[in-house]
Design a protein around this motif. Structure first.
Motif, PDB file in Angstrom:
ATOM      1  N   LEU A  19      14.430 -23.576  -5.241  1.00 57.85           N
ATOM      2  CA  LEU A  19      14.305 -22.350  -5.906  1.00 57.85           C
ATOM      3  C   LEU A  19      14.417 -22.934  -7.367  1.00 57.85           C
ATOM      4  O   LEU A  19      15.186 -23.728  -7.881  1.00 57.85           O
ATOM      5  N   ARG A  20      13.218 -22.673  -8.102  1.00 56.77           N
ATOM      6  CA  ARG A  20      13.274 -23.178  -9.615  1.00 56.77           C
ATOM      7  C   ARG A  20      13.349 -21.814 -10.599  1.00 56.77           C
ATOM      8  O   ARG A  20      12.402 -20.925 -10.173  1.00 56.77           O
ATOM      9  N   ASP A 137      10.696  -9.399  -9.410  1.00 59.11           N
ATOM     10  CA  ASP A 137      12.063  -8.829  -9.825  1.00 59.11           C
ATOM     11  C   ASP A 137      13.341  -9.779  -9.383  1.00 59.11           C
ATOM     12  O   ASP A 137      13.173 -10.762  -8.758  1.00 59.11           O
ATOM     13  N   ALA A 138      14.427  -9.493 -10.380  1.00 64.02           N
ATOM     14  CA  ALA A 138      15.530 -10.324  -9.646  1.00 64.02           C
ATOM     15  C   ALA A 138      15.886 -10.162  -8.305  1.00 64.02           C
ATOM     16  O   ALA A 138      15.910  -9.191  -7.649  1.00 64.02           O
ATOM     17  N   ALA A 139      16.094 -11.226  -7.602  1.00 63.45           N
ATOM     18  CA  ALA A 139      16.313 -11.016  -6.063  1.00 63.45           C
ATOM     19  C   ALA A 139      17.957 -11.338  -6.042  1.00 63.45           C
ATOM     20  O   ALA A 139      18.521 -12.212  -6.392  1.00 63.45           O
ATOM     21  N   VAL A 202      18.377 -16.022  -3.822  1.00 57.47           N
ATOM     22  CA  VAL A 202      18.649 -15.170  -5.019  1.00 57.47           C
ATOM     23  C   VAL A 202      18.436 -15.807  -6.316  1.00 57.47           C
ATOM     24  O   VAL A 202      18.684 -17.085  -6.517  1.00 57.47           O
ATOM     25  N   GLY A 203      17.775 -15.002  -7.191  1.00 57.23           N
ATOM     26  CA  GLY A 203      17.604 -15.626  -8.768  1.00 57.23           C
ATOM     27  C   GLY A 203      16.908 -14.604  -9.759  1.00 57.23           C
ATOM     28  O   GLY A 203      16.475 -13.370  -9.111  1.00 57.23           O
ATOM     29  N   PRO A 204      16.804 -15.016 -10.740  1.00 59.85           N
ATOM     30  CA  PRO A 204      16.068 -13.906 -11.737  1.00 59.85           C
ATOM     31  C   PRO A 204      14.741 -13.895 -11.511  1.00 59.85           C
ATOM     32  O   PRO A 204      13.911 -14.752 -11.010  1.00 59.85           O
ATOM     33  N   ASP A 227      14.102  -2.261  -6.523  1.00 60.33           N
ATOM     34  CA  ASP A 227      12.791  -3.052  -5.775  1.00 60.33           C
ATOM     35  C   ASP A 227      13.279  -4.470  -5.927  1.00 60.33           C
ATOM     36  O   ASP A 227      13.775  -5.136  -6.780  1.00 60.33           O
ATOM     37  N   ARG A 228      12.526  -5.394  -4.772  1.00 61.88           N
ATOM     38  CA  ARG A 228      12.391  -6.789  -4.890  1.00 61.88           C
ATOM     39  C   ARG A 228      10.996  -7.034  -4.379  1.00 61.88           C
ATOM     40  O   ARG A 228      10.775  -7.496  -3.324  1.00 61.88           O
ATOM     41  N   ARG A 229      10.434  -7.193  -5.320  1.00 60.68           N
ATOM     42  CA  ARG A 229       8.862  -7.378  -5.282  1.00 60.68           C
ATOM     43  C   ARG A 229       8.603  -9.107  -5.232  1.00 60.68           C
ATOM     44  O   ARG A 229       9.611  -9.692  -6.169  1.00 60.68           O
TER      45      ARG A 229
END
Ligand code: SIN
Ligand code: MN
Length: 279
Positions: A19-20, A137-139, A202-204, A227-229
């Motif tokens: 994750l970057r 979206d942030a996850a 998870v991340g922004p 939402d988590r798009r």
């Protein structure tokens, strides 16, 4: 930010994902979100809905149907890491999707490996393909983040639970729906996760998750009000073109255009934030 460092490549090789954070800024994310929402609002066969029949679950093929996403896949921040991981400059998008995972109604993605779909359904010869997912979206822990079993990609293709195609001819529905055609067997999930646990991506918003086509992954329902798009692009080696792309699967699930992508700046061509810049 394009090139992956040696440490990042090593971590990706070990875990099967990376994750970057902070790859795309707020203005870029706003343009992507606007383009995604325009596609969600369009009645098209490339759009799938949840079991409730109304909530949009995903739109496929956006790298071909939208100028914004066509630009995004050529952005060096996407293309360059994909080239490094697959080990060739000549890549094209085999599949793209923007998963909605809507607040309250976003449904599960069962545990699966992506490559089994491309191998079995499209005849993709080898897993010379990498996924790059852009968080729109942030996850977070509460909105159905992608879950991954670290290191599980190193086991290669696992035997799948598979369910029969639909009798009504809409055979590819089960490649996208909450009850997937090919899922990982529970015994394998138990064994793999006992060894290495389960990680959540998870991340922004604006983060990019790179993940292997054979890593075991899935996600739970989104019962949060947020939402988590997430837009996911599968970069395949141009030399690894499927022998029977689709065998009837629509173009938006299995691209027929294997022309290698060349890097191009996308940032400068952005529509003002909030403008649906869809071609
Ligand atoms: C998800 O959006 O949570 C699942 C994505 C995938 O399996 O490719
Ligand atoms: Mn998947």
């Amino acid at each position: 930010m394009g090139e992956l460092s040696k440490d990042e490549l090593d971590q990706y090789a070990a875990d099967g994902f990376l994750l970057r954070k902070g790859v795309f800024d707020a203005e870029e994310v706003a343009a992507l979100v606007a383009a995604a929402e325009a596609l969600y609002a369009e009645d098209s066969p490339a759009r799938t809905v949840e079991r409730d029949g109304v909530t949009v679950r995903a739109v496929h093929g956006c790298h071909a149907s939208s100028d914004v996403f066509a630009g995004l896949v050529r952005d060096p921040r996407m293309l360059r890491p994909a080239q490094q991981i697959v080990g060739t400059d000549d890549l094209y998008i085999h599949q793209s999707k923007i998963n909605a995972k809507r607040a309250l109604d976003g449904d599960v993605w069962q545990w699966h490996q992506d490559y089994v779909f491309w191998h079995e359904e499209d005849g993709m010869p080898a897993p010379r393909v990498v996924n790059l997912a852009v968080l729109l979206d942030a996850a977070t822990d509460i909105n159905g983040p992608l879950l991954l079993v670290p290191g599980s990609h190193r086991r290669g293709l696992l035997a799948s639970e598979r369910r029969a195609d639909e009798a009504d001819g809409s055979f590819w529905d089960s490649h996208l729906a909450a009850d997937l055609k090919y899922t990982v067997r529970v015994a394998d999930l138990v064994a793999l996760s006992a060894a290495s646990g389960i990680a959540s991506a998870v991340g922004p918003a604006g983060s990019v998750l790179l993940f292997d086509s054979q890593i075991v992954h899935g996600s739970g329902v989104n019962m949060s009000p947020i939402d988590r798009r997430m837009a996911i692009f599968s970069y395949n080696a141009a030399a690894n073109v499927p022998v029977a792309p689709g065998a009837g699967r629509p173009e938006f699930l299995a691209s027929r255009d294997a022309t290698p992508l060349r890097p191009a700046s996308w940032r400068g061509r952005l529509a003002p934030a909030g403008t649906p810049g869809v071609g």
